[in-house]
Each structure stands twice: as structure tokens, then as C-alpha cells.
Motif scaffolding. Sequence first.
Motif, PDB file in Angstrom:
ATOM      1  N   ASP A   1       5.178 -32.759 -32.097  1.00 43.60           N
ATOM      2  CA  ASP A   1       5.154 -34.195 -32.346  1.00 43.60           C
ATOM      3  C   ASP A   1       4.503 -34.506 -33.690  1.00 43.60           C
TER       4      ASP A   1
ATOM      5  N   GLU B   1       8.536 -37.570 -41.073  1.00 44.06           N
ATOM      6  CA  GLU B   1       8.884 -38.960 -41.357  1.00 44.06           C
ATOM      7  C   GLU B   1       8.038 -39.520 -42.493  1.00 44.06           C
TER       8      GLU B   1
ATOM      9  N   VAL C   1      -0.582 -38.261 -34.019  1.00 40.55           N
ATOM     10  CA  VAL C   1      -0.874 -38.937 -35.290  1.00 40.55           C
ATOM     11  C   VAL C   1      -2.223 -38.470 -35.831  1.00 40.55           C
TER      12      VAL C   1
ATOM     13  N   VAL D   1      -0.113 -45.882 -40.562  1.00 43.65           N
ATOM     14  CA  VAL D   1       0.475 -45.374 -39.326  1.00 43.65           C
ATOM     15  C   VAL D   1      -0.129 -46.121 -38.139  1.00 43.65           C
TER      16      VAL D   1
ATOM     17  N   VAL E   1       4.542 -45.269 -34.223  1.00 45.54           N
ATOM     18  CA  VAL E   1       4.676 -44.043 -33.422  1.00 45.54           C
ATOM     19  C   VAL E   1       4.449 -44.386 -31.951  1.00 45.54           C
TER      20      VAL E   1
ATOM     21  N   VAL F   1       6.017 -36.494 -37.052  1.00 45.34           N
ATOM     22  CA  VAL F   1       5.349 -37.569 -37.786  1.00 45.34           C
ATOM     23  C   VAL F   1       5.240 -37.208 -39.261  1.00 45.34           C
TER      24      VAL F   1
ATOM     25  N   GLY G   1       0.708 -41.489 -28.470  1.00 43.97           N
ATOM     26  CA  GLY G   1       1.048 -41.273 -29.876  1.00 43.97           C
ATOM     27  C   GLY G   1      -0.162 -41.118 -30.777  1.00 43.97           C
TER      28      GLY G   1
ATOM     29  N   ALA H   1      -0.213 -46.084 -34.121  1.00 46.84           N
ATOM     30  CA  ALA H   1       0.044 -45.174 -33.007  1.00 46.84           C
ATOM     31  C   ALA H   1      -0.253 -45.871 -31.693  1.00 46.84           C
TER      32      ALA H   1
ATOM     33  N   LEU I   1       9.349 -38.944 -30.944  1.00 50.23           N
ATOM     34  CA  LEU I   1       8.561 -37.740 -30.685  1.00 50.23           C
ATOM     35  C   LEU I   1       9.338 -36.798 -29.768  1.00 50.23           C
TER      36      LEU I   1
END
Length: 231
Positions: free
Chosen positions: A57, A64, A84, A74, A16, A61, A80, A76, A45
Motif C-alpha cells: 500500500d 502516485e 501513508v 496527503v 488515501v 502511495v 490509510g 489519509a 490501495l
Amino acid sequence: MTVTAGGTSRPTLLLVHGAWHGSWCWDGLRAVLDADGWTTRTVDLPSAGREAGVRDDAQAVLDELKRIDGPAVVVAHSYGGIPVTQAVAEAPDVTRLVYLAAYQLDVGEGLLAYHGAPVPPDPGGFQPVPDGPVPMFYADVPGPEAARAAERLVPQSTRSFSDTLTRAAWRSVPSAYVVCEHDRALPPQYQEELSAKSDVVHRVASGHSPFLSMPVELAALLAEIVLGPFD
């Protein structure tokens, strides 16, 4: 989920990006990870280039993550970390979080508030691409590649910097922090403070964008974080 030749399962890595960027910034790192047998995914994003906030945003996430079959980790970067942190609190199959020079904030915190900056009462419009993006984001990236990356940056929604978190995934999901020791965008002293919320902390001798400046080394570190002991 990826299964290696030896039968060991690996989670999918969802990467991300941060403010002003897009999923394109991960291309070099993804090539290295893919060659090593990892499955990677990215997300764009909406706050990068559109008037969207942290909730938008975070939903991107989550959407996805729903497309991933099996467990996910994940990763980030920078801004980001905020969506997240919000999103993964609602995701059932994320096994670890990796904050890469990222904002690991708590409930009620947002980017502007964290830095003690005034939050506009009507946070519409955009934050323009910062002046001097190459030395800020890509100081240790080869010149031509840094210039190409800078040309792809887009304005960032002001609302994404103003919004605050209502959930904090790192309180229930194990997290690791990667401090970029030569960062000029999010200085290391802030990263050290932010990393105190993580279970483990790693440090790399890079600027703000190690996925561009040292993708091989970063890929190896991510593999260590994901596959190694978490204590």
C-alpha cells in the motif's frame, strides 16, 4: 500543483482511503474541492480486495506521489494512515499530512497491535466486510448513499492489519489530525490518543465518513488546514 487566479500556488491533495474501501469514496469530496480550484488525486490501495500488506500500500502511495508535479498534501482516512505514515517518510515533496479519523502510529506499531489484538503467525487471507457497515461507517450519511457505499466494500487483506511500520513520516512532516466526534468505527477516545502525535488537532461533528456525510464542510476544513497557519 494548482495556481489560483490571484497567483497563489496550492499543493495537490492526495486522498488515501481506508480499509475495505476504494478511491470511489472520495468522489463527492473531490467534486467540492475541484469546484473550489483544488487539484486532487486518489489511489486504490491493493490491500482492499487483494492479499497485500502495508508495504504494498505504501508503494502505491509513493507511485502516485511521483506522478504529482510540485508539492502535495496527503489526506489519509482510517487504516490509510498506516501506509501513508510509511510512504511519506520516503517522499521528498509532501508539505503536510492530514490524518482523518486515521491511525497515526509509530515505528513498530500496526493496527492489530495498537488495539491489543493477537497478530496471527501466518496472516494470510482476508478480513470480511464488517457486519452492519452502514451504522458503523455511514451512520450520518443519507440512507440511499450509505447503502450504495456499503455495496462497494470489499474484503481487506489480513496482512495489512498485521504489518508494522518501519518509518514514521509525521516525525519530520507537519501533521494535522481531524477527530470525528461521532465515529462508531474508530471511537473518538482512540482518535484523541492518536491525535497527540499531530501538530494541530481539529474536530468535526461527524461519523466515520465525513467525505460522504459533510463534504462541503470537510472541504472547507481541509482548505483551512492546508492554507492556514500551522501552529
